[in-house]
Scaffold this motif. Sequence first.
Motif, PDB file in Angstrom:
ATOM      1  N   VAL A 130       0.834  -1.208   0.000  1.00  0.00           N
ATOM      2  CA  VAL A 130       0.000   0.000   0.000  1.00  0.00           C
ATOM      3  C   VAL A 130       0.864   1.252   0.000  1.00  0.00           C
ATOM      4  CG1 VAL A 130      -1.659   1.328   1.361  1.00  0.00           C
ATOM      5  CG2 VAL A 130      -1.962  -1.135   1.080  1.00  0.00           C
ATOM      6  N   ILE A 131       1.909   1.220   0.840  1.00  0.00           N
ATOM      7  CA  ILE A 131       2.808   2.379   0.881  1.00  0.00           C
ATOM      8  C   ILE A 131       3.480   2.584  -0.474  1.00  0.00           C
ATOM      9  CG2 ILE A 131       4.939   3.258   1.915  1.00  0.00           C
ATOM     10  CD1 ILE A 131       4.120   1.872   4.493  1.00  0.00           C
ATOM     11  N   GLY A 132       3.866   1.459  -1.097  1.00  0.00           N
ATOM     12  CA  GLY A 132       4.491   1.562  -2.412  1.00  0.00           C
ATOM     13  C   GLY A 132       3.562   2.136  -3.460  1.00  0.00           C
ATOM     14  N   LEU A 133       2.287   1.726  -3.411  1.00  0.00           N
ATOM     15  CA  LEU A 133       1.324   2.259  -4.374  1.00  0.00           C
ATOM     16  C   LEU A 133       1.094   3.751  -4.146  1.00  0.00           C
ATOM     17  CD1 LEU A 133      -1.332  -0.623  -4.450  1.00  0.00           C
ATOM     18  CD2 LEU A 133       0.254   0.032  -6.281  1.00  0.00           C
ATOM     19  N   ILE A 134       0.983   4.132  -2.884  1.00  0.00           N
ATOM     20  CA  ILE A 134       0.788   5.552  -2.596  1.00  0.00           C
ATOM     21  C   ILE A 134       1.983   6.368  -3.078  1.00  0.00           C
ATOM     22  CG2 ILE A 134       0.543   7.237  -0.743  1.00  0.00           C
ATOM     23  CD1 ILE A 134      -1.024   5.145   0.813  1.00  0.00           C
ATOM     24  N   ALA A 135       3.180   5.814  -2.834  1.00  0.00           N
ATOM     25  CA  ALA A 135       4.384   6.528  -3.259  1.00  0.00           C
ATOM     26  C   ALA A 135       4.475   6.615  -4.766  1.00  0.00           C
ATOM     27  CB  ALA A 135       5.616   5.831  -2.694  1.00  0.00           C
ATOM     28  N   SER A 136       4.026   5.535  -5.437  1.00  0.00           N
ATOM     29  CA  SER A 136       4.119   5.538  -6.900  1.00  0.00           C
ATOM     30  C   SER A 136       3.140   6.525  -7.535  1.00  0.00           C
ATOM     31  CB  SER A 136       3.844   4.131  -7.438  1.00  0.00           C
ATOM     32  OG  SER A 136       2.506   3.736  -7.170  1.00  0.00           O
ATOM     33  N   TYR A 137       2.069   6.873  -6.817  1.00  0.00           N
ATOM     34  CA  TYR A 137       1.097   7.827  -7.346  1.00  0.00           C
ATOM     35  C   TYR A 137       1.243   9.200  -6.691  1.00  0.00           C
ATOM     36  CZ  TYR A 137      -1.275   3.810  -9.384  1.00  0.00           C
ATOM     37  OH  TYR A 137      -1.572   2.692 -10.122  1.00  0.00           O
ATOM     38  N   SER A 138       2.398   9.494  -6.180  1.00  0.00           N
ATOM     39  CA  SER A 138       2.601  10.762  -5.504  1.00  0.00           C
ATOM     40  C   SER A 138       2.764  11.892  -6.515  1.00  0.00           C
ATOM     41  CB  SER A 138       3.832  10.688  -4.600  1.00  0.00           C
ATOM     42  OG  SER A 138       4.979  10.415  -5.375  1.00  0.00           O
ATOM     43  N   GLU A 139       2.805  13.088  -5.984  1.00  0.00           N
ATOM     44  CA  GLU A 139       2.996  14.272  -6.821  1.00  0.00           C
ATOM     45  C   GLU A 139       4.365  14.213  -7.493  1.00  0.00           C
ATOM     46  OE1 GLU A 139       1.780  17.765  -8.538  1.00  0.00           O
ATOM     47  OE2 GLU A 139       0.620  16.655  -7.048  1.00  0.00           O
ATOM     48  N   PRO A 140       4.441  14.422  -8.819  1.00  0.00           N
ATOM     49  CA  PRO A 140       5.747  14.388  -9.499  1.00  0.00           C
ATOM     50  C   PRO A 140       6.685  15.480  -8.980  1.00  0.00           C
ATOM     51  CG  PRO A 140       3.919  14.313 -11.082  1.00  0.00           C
ATOM     52  CD  PRO A 140       3.327  14.637  -9.752  1.00  0.00           C
ATOM     53  N   ASP A 141       7.982  15.174  -8.996  1.00  0.00           N
ATOM     54  CA  ASP A 141       8.977  16.181  -8.621  1.00  0.00           C
ATOM     55  C   ASP A 141       9.066  17.244  -9.712  1.00  0.00           C
ATOM     56  OD1 ASP A 141       9.582  14.834  -6.294  1.00  0.00           O
ATOM     57  OD2 ASP A 141      11.132  13.601  -7.257  1.00  0.00           O
ATOM     58  N   ARG A 142       9.081  18.503  -9.283  1.00  0.00           N
ATOM     59  CA  ARG A 142       9.117  19.612 -10.231  1.00  0.00           C
ATOM     60  C   ARG A 142      10.215  20.602  -9.835  1.00  0.00           C
ATOM     61  NH1 ARG A 142       4.341  19.591 -13.246  1.00  0.00           N
ATOM     62  NH2 ARG A 142       2.727  18.175 -12.419  1.00  0.00           N
ATOM     63  N   ASP A 143      10.705  21.316 -10.817  1.00  0.00           N
ATOM     64  CA  ASP A 143      11.711  22.344 -10.546  1.00  0.00           C
ATOM     65  C   ASP A 143      11.026  23.657 -10.200  1.00  0.00           C
ATOM     66  OD1 ASP A 143      10.779  23.364 -12.948  1.00  0.00           O
ATOM     67  OD2 ASP A 143      12.513  22.671 -14.114  1.00  0.00           O
ATOM     68  N   ALA A 144      11.799  24.704 -10.083  1.00  0.00           N
ATOM     69  CA  ALA A 144      11.244  26.003  -9.682  1.00  0.00           C
ATOM     70  C   ALA A 144      10.216  26.535 -10.675  1.00  0.00           C
ATOM     71  CB  ALA A 144      12.378  27.011  -9.502  1.00  0.00           C
ATOM     72  N   SER A 145      10.374  26.184 -11.937  1.00  0.00           N
ATOM     73  CA  SER A 145       9.421  26.648 -12.963  1.00  0.00           C
ATOM     74  C   SER A 145       8.199  25.751 -13.087  1.00  0.00           C
ATOM     75  CB  SER A 145      10.132  26.736 -14.318  1.00  0.00           C
ATOM     76  OG  SER A 145      10.557  25.442 -14.737  1.00  0.00           O
ATOM     77  N   GLY A 146       8.165  24.662 -12.327  1.00  0.00           N
ATOM     78  CA  GLY A 146       7.018  23.763 -12.373  1.00  0.00           C
ATOM     79  C   GLY A 146       7.164  22.608 -13.335  1.00  0.00           C
ATOM     80  N   GLN A 147       8.318  22.459 -13.980  1.00  0.00           N
ATOM     81  CA  GLN A 147       8.525  21.380 -14.945  1.00  0.00           C
ATOM     82  C   GLN A 147       8.902  20.085 -14.218  1.00  0.00           C
ATOM     83  OE1 GLN A 147       8.007  21.621 -18.383  1.00  0.00           O
ATOM     84  NE2 GLN A 147       7.119  23.571 -17.706  1.00  0.00           N
ATOM     85  N   VAL A 148       8.375  18.979 -14.724  1.00  0.00           N
ATOM     86  CA  VAL A 148       8.675  17.668 -14.147  1.00  0.00           C
ATOM     87  C   VAL A 148      10.148  17.342 -14.378  1.00  0.00           C
ATOM     88  CG1 VAL A 148       8.194  15.192 -14.309  1.00  0.00           C
ATOM     89  CG2 VAL A 148       6.316  16.843 -14.431  1.00  0.00           C
ATOM     90  N   THR A 149      10.816  16.843 -13.350  1.00  0.00           N
ATOM     91  CA  THR A 149      12.254  16.585 -13.447  1.00  0.00           C
ATOM     92  C   THR A 149      12.598  15.099 -13.586  1.00  0.00           C
ATOM     93  OG1 THR A 149      12.400  16.523 -11.028  1.00  0.00           O
ATOM     94  CG2 THR A 149      12.802  18.644 -12.120  1.00  0.00           C
ATOM     95  N   THR A 150      11.674  14.208 -13.200  1.00  0.00           N
ATOM     96  CA  THR A 150      11.935  12.771 -13.301  1.00  0.00           C
ATOM     97  C   THR A 150      10.705  12.062 -13.857  1.00  0.00           C
ATOM     98  OG1 THR A 150      11.202  12.421 -11.013  1.00  0.00           O
ATOM     99  CG2 THR A 150      13.570  12.759 -11.381  1.00  0.00           C
ATOM    100  N   THR A 151      10.932  10.919 -14.471  1.00  0.00           N
ATOM    101  CA  THR A 151       9.829  10.105 -14.977  1.00  0.00           C
ATOM    102  C   THR A 151       9.201   9.351 -13.816  1.00  0.00           C
ATOM    103  OG1 THR A 151      10.920   9.839 -17.109  1.00  0.00           O
ATOM    104  CG2 THR A 151       9.172   8.279 -16.569  1.00  0.00           C
TER     105      THR A 151
END
Length: 255
Positions: A130-151
């Motif tokens: 369950v923790i893994g699923l929650i982590a996998s659907y977490s908010e994507p990492d973004r930079d200061a401009s709001g762009q996604v930084t990782t897949t």
Amino acid sequence: MDPTPPPPNPEQPQSGGNPPGPYQAAAGGPPPPGGGYPPPPGGYPPPPGEYSGYQPYTGRNDLPAPGSGGTNTPAIIGFILSIFGIVLISIVLCIVALSQIPKRGQRGKGLAIAGLVISGLWVVLGGLLVIGLIASYSEPDRDASGQVTTTVKTKPDKLKVGDCITGIEEGTVRDIKVQPCDQPNGGKVFAVFELPAGEWPGLAAVQAAAEKGCTDRFKALKQTPDKPSDVFFLHPIENGWTLGDRTATCLLVPE
């Protein structure tokens, strides 16, 4: 003439002196205890602090001999169910077994304990999933401009305008992968908007409203794609609608 007194009676005591006549004494044994009184029937009780005629009380043991009642059935069933991951029932049965075994003199304590351990491992494993699923659907990492930084895999409602995805297909979408837009991608979000609130209007009505909203917004951008592309849209289904989800997401996806 003086009268002559009668001769004294030897059996009658005379006044003014000791009774005349000898007394006969007879020899006997030592005087009885108690100051000359005969002992009571049955003899005398023992001195204080001594006990006579009583057996010590050792208690009573009603428990059967260990193992005399065979193997406990709840322990067997609980252990088997724990192997297959049916943890709720197995935990209850194993606890019942541990309570019954000493009272019935049965075997199976090891099975009951093993069943509890295995059930606990299933619970821990389920929690980690369950923790893994929650982590996998977490908010994507973004930079200061709001762009996604990782897949990363995320929920469709986490997408924002400017996000790039790895790809999309028609049908029910429960999760989607976003990635940095400086890499080859399978589509880009160009609009996100809310559908009108109210009762669930039906799937066809929701699809029509989402398609029209995305088409109108793409036309308003007045942009020409670099290569042939199609407009895709994500819309909520009935289950999500009843939970308050009204978000429609528009994507430009290369053909």
